[in-house]
Design a protein around this motif. Structure first.
Motif, PDB file in Angstrom:
ATOM      1  N   GLY A 104       0.788  -1.237   0.000  1.00  0.00           N
ATOM      2  CA  GLY A 104       0.000   0.000   0.000  1.00  0.00           C
ATOM      3  C   GLY A 104       0.816   1.281   0.000  1.00  0.00           C
ATOM      4  N   LEU A 105       1.932   1.315   0.723  1.00  0.00           N
ATOM      5  CA  LEU A 105       2.692   2.563   0.799  1.00  0.00           C
ATOM      6  C   LEU A 105       3.326   2.933  -0.545  1.00  0.00           C
ATOM      7  CD1 LEU A 105       4.303   2.260   4.364  1.00  0.00           C
ATOM      8  CD2 LEU A 105       2.092   3.232   3.691  1.00  0.00           C
ATOM      9  N   PRO A 106       4.055   2.008  -1.186  1.00  0.00           N
ATOM     10  CA  PRO A 106       4.589   2.367  -2.513  1.00  0.00           C
ATOM     11  C   PRO A 106       3.469   2.627  -3.519  1.00  0.00           C
ATOM     12  CG  PRO A 106       5.669   0.398  -1.667  1.00  0.00           C
ATOM     13  CD  PRO A 106       4.513   0.677  -0.764  1.00  0.00           C
ATOM     14  N   LEU A 107       2.372   1.872  -3.411  1.00  0.00           N
ATOM     15  CA  LEU A 107       1.256   2.101  -4.332  1.00  0.00           C
ATOM     16  C   LEU A 107       0.718   3.522  -4.178  1.00  0.00           C
ATOM     17  CD1 LEU A 107      -0.840   1.003  -6.373  1.00  0.00           C
ATOM     18  CD2 LEU A 107      -2.232   0.296  -4.420  1.00  0.00           C
ATOM     19  N   GLY A 108       0.574   3.958  -2.924  1.00  0.00           N
ATOM     20  CA  GLY A 108       0.109   5.324  -2.681  1.00  0.00           C
ATOM     21  C   GLY A 108       1.067   6.352  -3.270  1.00  0.00           C
ATOM     22  N   GLY A 109       2.362   6.116  -3.099  1.00  0.00           N
ATOM     23  CA  GLY A 109       3.365   7.024  -3.650  1.00  0.00           C
ATOM     24  C   GLY A 109       3.334   7.023  -5.169  1.00  0.00           C
ATOM     25  N   TRP A 110       3.199   5.855  -5.720  1.00  0.00           N
ATOM     26  CA  TRP A 110       3.169   5.718  -7.173  1.00  0.00           C
ATOM     27  C   TRP A 110       1.974   6.465  -7.749  1.00  0.00           C
ATOM     28  CZ3 TRP A 110       0.076   3.077 -10.840  1.00  0.00           C
ATOM     29  CH2 TRP A 110       0.679   2.878 -12.077  1.00  0.00           C
ATOM     30  N   ARG A 121       0.297  12.789  -2.041  1.00  0.00           N
ATOM     31  CA  ARG A 121      -0.168  13.668  -3.113  1.00  0.00           C
ATOM     32  C   ARG A 121       0.032  15.135  -2.704  1.00  0.00           C
ATOM     33  NH1 ARG A 121      -6.300  13.530  -3.495  1.00  0.00           N
ATOM     34  NH2 ARG A 121      -5.853  14.757  -1.647  1.00  0.00           N
ATOM     35  N   ASP A 122      -0.270  15.444  -1.466  1.00  0.00           N
ATOM     36  CA  ASP A 122      -0.055  16.815  -0.987  1.00  0.00           C
ATOM     37  C   ASP A 122       1.427  17.176  -1.005  1.00  0.00           C
ATOM     38  OD1 ASP A 122      -2.726  16.897  -0.644  1.00  0.00           O
ATOM     39  OD2 ASP A 122      -2.698  16.708   1.540  1.00  0.00           O
ATOM     40  N   ASN A 136      15.471  16.323 -12.060  1.00  0.00           N
ATOM     41  CA  ASN A 136      15.522  15.156 -12.913  1.00  0.00           C
ATOM     42  C   ASN A 136      15.492  13.848 -12.115  1.00  0.00           C
ATOM     43  OD1 ASN A 136      15.442  14.612 -15.599  1.00  0.00           O
ATOM     44  ND2 ASN A 136      17.633  14.211 -15.768  1.00  0.00           N
ATOM     45  N   ALA A 137      14.797  13.854 -10.995  1.00  0.00           N
ATOM     46  CA  ALA A 137      14.712  12.637 -10.192  1.00  0.00           C
ATOM     47  C   ALA A 137      13.923  11.580 -10.960  1.00  0.00           C
ATOM     48  CB  ALA A 137      14.024  12.939  -8.856  1.00  0.00           C
ATOM     49  N   SER A 138      14.400  10.345 -10.899  1.00  0.00           N
ATOM     50  CA  SER A 138      13.681   9.261 -11.566  1.00  0.00           C
ATOM     51  C   SER A 138      12.378   8.987 -10.800  1.00  0.00           C
ATOM     52  CB  SER A 138      14.526   7.994 -11.578  1.00  0.00           C
ATOM     53  OG  SER A 138      14.653   7.501 -10.254  1.00  0.00           O
ATOM     54  N   ARG A 139      11.487   8.237 -11.418  1.00  0.00           N
ATOM     55  CA  ARG A 139      10.212   7.973 -10.752  1.00  0.00           C
ATOM     56  C   ARG A 139      10.431   7.285  -9.413  1.00  0.00           C
ATOM     57  NH1 ARG A 139       6.905   5.573 -14.766  1.00  0.00           N
ATOM     58  NH2 ARG A 139       6.720   7.739 -15.419  1.00  0.00           N
ATOM     59  N   ARG A 140      11.360   6.345  -9.410  1.00  0.00           N
ATOM     60  CA  ARG A 140      11.668   5.620  -8.182  1.00  0.00           C
ATOM     61  C   ARG A 140      12.187   6.576  -7.108  1.00  0.00           C
ATOM     62  NH1 ARG A 140      13.988   1.058  -5.613  1.00  0.00           N
ATOM     63  NH2 ARG A 140      15.795   2.234  -4.922  1.00  0.00           N
ATOM     64  N   GLN A 141      13.074   7.473  -7.516  1.00  0.00           N
ATOM     65  CA  GLN A 141      13.630   8.441  -6.567  1.00  0.00           C
ATOM     66  C   GLN A 141      12.550   9.377  -6.041  1.00  0.00           C
ATOM     67  OE1 GLN A 141      16.678   9.976  -9.225  1.00  0.00           O
ATOM     68  NE2 GLN A 141      18.293   8.952  -8.082  1.00  0.00           N
ATOM     69  N   ARG A 142      11.612   9.736  -6.908  1.00  0.00           N
ATOM     70  CA  ARG A 142      10.514  10.607  -6.454  1.00  0.00           C
ATOM     71  C   ARG A 142       9.700   9.904  -5.365  1.00  0.00           C
ATOM     72  NH1 ARG A 142       8.355  12.283 -12.500  1.00  0.00           N
ATOM     73  NH2 ARG A 142      10.422  12.859 -13.229  1.00  0.00           N
ATOM     74  N   ILE A 143       9.349   8.640  -5.635  1.00  0.00           N
ATOM     75  CA  ILE A 143       8.510   7.905  -4.680  1.00  0.00           C
ATOM     76  C   ILE A 143       9.257   7.719  -3.354  1.00  0.00           C
ATOM     77  CG2 ILE A 143       7.353   5.706  -4.230  1.00  0.00           C
ATOM     78  CD1 ILE A 143       6.786   5.530  -7.226  1.00  0.00           C
ATOM     79  N   LEU A 200       9.251  10.961  -1.420  1.00  0.00           N
ATOM     80  CA  LEU A 200       7.951  11.234  -0.802  1.00  0.00           C
ATOM     81  C   LEU A 200       7.726  10.342   0.408  1.00  0.00           C
ATOM     82  CD1 LEU A 200       5.565  11.716  -3.858  1.00  0.00           C
ATOM     83  CD2 LEU A 200       6.646  13.444  -2.433  1.00  0.00           C
ATOM     84  N   MET A 201       8.149   9.074   0.293  1.00  0.00           N
ATOM     85  CA  MET A 201       7.920   8.150   1.408  1.00  0.00           C
ATOM     86  C   MET A 201       8.783   8.526   2.605  1.00  0.00           C
ATOM     87  SD  MET A 201       7.348   4.512  -0.536  1.00  0.00           S
ATOM     88  CE  MET A 201       7.225   3.654   1.020  1.00  0.00           C
ATOM     89  N   LEU A 202      10.010   8.944   2.337  1.00  0.00           N
ATOM     90  CA  LEU A 202      10.892   9.336   3.437  1.00  0.00           C
ATOM     91  C   LEU A 202      10.391  10.608   4.118  1.00  0.00           C
ATOM     92  CD1 LEU A 202      14.506   8.728   2.078  1.00  0.00           C
ATOM     93  CD2 LEU A 202      13.392   7.613   4.016  1.00  0.00           C
ATOM     94  N   ASP A 203      10.116  11.624   3.309  1.00  0.00           N
ATOM     95  CA  ASP A 203       9.742  12.904   3.899  1.00  0.00           C
ATOM     96  C   ASP A 203       8.311  12.904   4.412  1.00  0.00           C
ATOM     97  OD1 ASP A 203      12.247  13.444   3.115  1.00  0.00           O
ATOM     98  OD2 ASP A 203      11.797  15.218   1.930  1.00  0.00           O
ATOM     99  N   GLY A 204       7.511  11.948   3.939  1.00  0.00           N
ATOM    100  CA  GLY A 204       6.139  11.867   4.414  1.00  0.00           C
ATOM    101  C   GLY A 204       5.962  10.742   5.420  1.00  0.00           C
TER     102      GLY A 204
END
Ligand SMILES: Nc1ncnc2c1ncn2[C@@H]1O[C@H](COP(=O)(O)OP(=O)(O)OP(=O)(O)O)[C@@H](O)[C@H]1O
Ligand SMILES: [Mg+2]
Lengths: 234, 237
Positions: free
Chosen positions: A44-50, A124-125, A138-145, A148-152
């Protein structure tokens, strides 16, 4: 009022005497719920980030479905898992019906949408805050997720706690797929249902108080863990 | 390594809901120096920078670098008009771009500390970045943008919230970066700053390049009455 007091003293007695049955049931509750929670978070967590960072055509539909699945009645989930694992079902050969594994499967199905949905909203916020910066860098999609997971992570903890709360208190589904078998699949909630049916209100209430205490302890412990982590250098 | 410059915009237009924000713009930016974009509020400075950087895709025309886009993007950095701080410590913010590029943490942290010292952030390394003051946040954003030694730096009013002393320090960093080979393209509303830094000026009006040229002649005697009025501080329309 008398019943409540009796329940309280029964709970105390069970705890102080380290009642063997109580400990076994409690540990099984924790084992089933935490296993289900770990799996639900892993999905669920990566899915939410994705879902937060990815724009695709069916995105709204996927999110709406995910949110709708939160309302899935546990009893129905139990029924479906039961049919899947029953001897004539598609997974019947595994012989998992009336085992903790079947209970875990049911709980994963029940709480994953909840965990994913809360995680998605939070990320999302955060994504709308970070969007320009991460695109610019230029962060990759993986890096973006991952970012977000770390900072959120605080919000993700809330998502996990909500999942834990829903799973530990769930009774309908695990009653059906677990069967409330003494020494095998009996957990706190199914034991409470059983003792209430038998008229053992004090025992039922005692178990109920232990259940509530458990949820509180887990919640406080995880908040405390995050607070200490925040004081460390990041 | 080939330079990502020159940057060429050909008939580049940026629209939002049928409203033209900038363009059509035709220009070429060469390999070195500092280009300063000036113009009244709402004239399209931010939009032009974002369009060049690729944050906003052009609706018409094209934005071309000397190397393929994916390569060019990796060698640019952008400082936003409203600085964006990651919800992490100052040090973690500084090393974030290096970590994205796969630099190992110890090396990244060493570089982070070094650049923090140059930007007066050494005492703040462990502080959470969102709790910095506006000016500190701008310093952080600029330091974070420069830590990868980009070929091109876009800076959108990088000194908007800074006091005179900090502004001068940031300007020194900007000139140093430009001297070290970073192509600087910045927007500012501070004409003193524009005079101090610019090698080349782009004067925007209503989303179009109204005047563009070398800084010295521009400031000494702009070619258009609108630019002259803007430099005097008069109302331009
Ligand atoms: N996302 C958007 N949607 C609609 N209009 C926009 C959008 N972004 C910018 N604009 C409009 O485009 C015009 C140019 O905006 P821009 O931010 O580029 O101006 P600016 O020159 O940077 O102004 P300032 O000096 O105030 O920073 C403004 O009129 C603004 O309202
Ligand atoms: Mg602007």
């Amino acid at each position: 009022m008398n019943d409540l007091l009796a329940g309280l003293s029964e709970a105390l007695r069970l705890i102080v005497t380290l009642d063997a049955d109580l400990i076994e049931i409690t540990l099984r509750s924790l084992q089933v719920t935490l296993t289900a929670l770990v799996i639900a978070c892993a999905i669920g967590l990566p899915l939410g980030g994705w879902l937060a960072v990815r724009r695709f055509r069916m995105r709204r539909a996927v999110i709406a479905t995910m949110n709708a699945l939160i309302g899935l009645p546990p009893v129905v989930v139990g029924l479906i898992v039961y049919l899947m694992f029953s001897r004539s079902g598609p997974f019947g050969v595994l012989g998992l019906l009336f085992t903790p594994t079947a209970m875990i499967v049911a709980q994963v199905i029940i709480i994953t949408p909840l965990v994913a949905s809360i995680a998605h909203q939070a990320m999302r916020d955060l994504w709308s805050e970070y969007h320009d910066l991460l695109i610019s860098m230029n962060a990759s999609r993986r890096q973006r997720i991952v970012t977000l997971m770390l900072d959120g992570r605080r919000a993700l903890l809330t998502a996990a706690l909500a999942g834990f709360g829903r799973a530990i208190g769930e009774v309908g589904a695990i009653m059906i797929v677990g069967g409330n078998i003494d020494g095998a699949t009996r957990v706190l909630t199914t034991a409470i249902a059983l003792e209430t049916g038998r008229g053992n209100f004090a025992l039922a209430l005692g178990l109920g108080l232990i259940l509530i205490a458990l949820a509180l302890i887990v919640s406080l412990a995880s908040h405390w863990a995050l607070r200490t982590e925040r004081r460390g250098r990041w | 390594m080939v330079n990502v410059l020159p940057l060429t915009l050909t008939g580049a237009v940026l629209t939002r809901r049928d409203k033209v924000l900038v363009g059509p713009v035709d220009l070429t930016l060469g390999a070195r120096g500092i280009t300063v974009v000036i113009g009244p509020n709402g004239s399209g400075k931010t939009s032009l920078l974002r369009m060049m950087h690729g944050l906003q895709r052009v609706t018409q025309g094209s934005v071309d670098w000397a190397v393929p886009d994916a390569q060019a993007r990796r060698r640019q950095a952008y400082v936003f008009q409203q600085p964006i701080a990651l919800r992490r410590s100052v040090l973690a913010n500084l090393i974030y771009p290096l970590r994205l590029h796969g630099v190992p943490r110890p090396q990244a942290e060493a570089e982070g500390r070094a650049i923090a010292a140059r930007f007066g952030l050494s005492g703040k390394l462990a502080q959470s970045a969102p709790s910095l003051s506006g000016g500190e946040m701008q310093s952080l954003a600029l330091a974070r943008a420069l830590i990868t030694r980009p070929d091109v730096l876009f800076a959108d009013e990088p000194c908007a919230a800074l006091d005179g002393q900090t502004t001068r320090r940031i300007e020194a960093h900007l000139t140093a970066a430009a001297g070290a080979g970073t192509r600087l393209i910045m927007a500012t509303h501070d004409m003193g700053q524009a005079r101090r830094l610019a090698d080349q000026v782009i004067f925007l009006l209503h989303g179009r390049i109204h005047e563009m040229g070398d800084a010295r002649p521009f400031f000494n005697g702009p070619a258009t009455p609108e630019a002259a009025a803007f430099l005097r501080g008069d109302i331009v329309d």
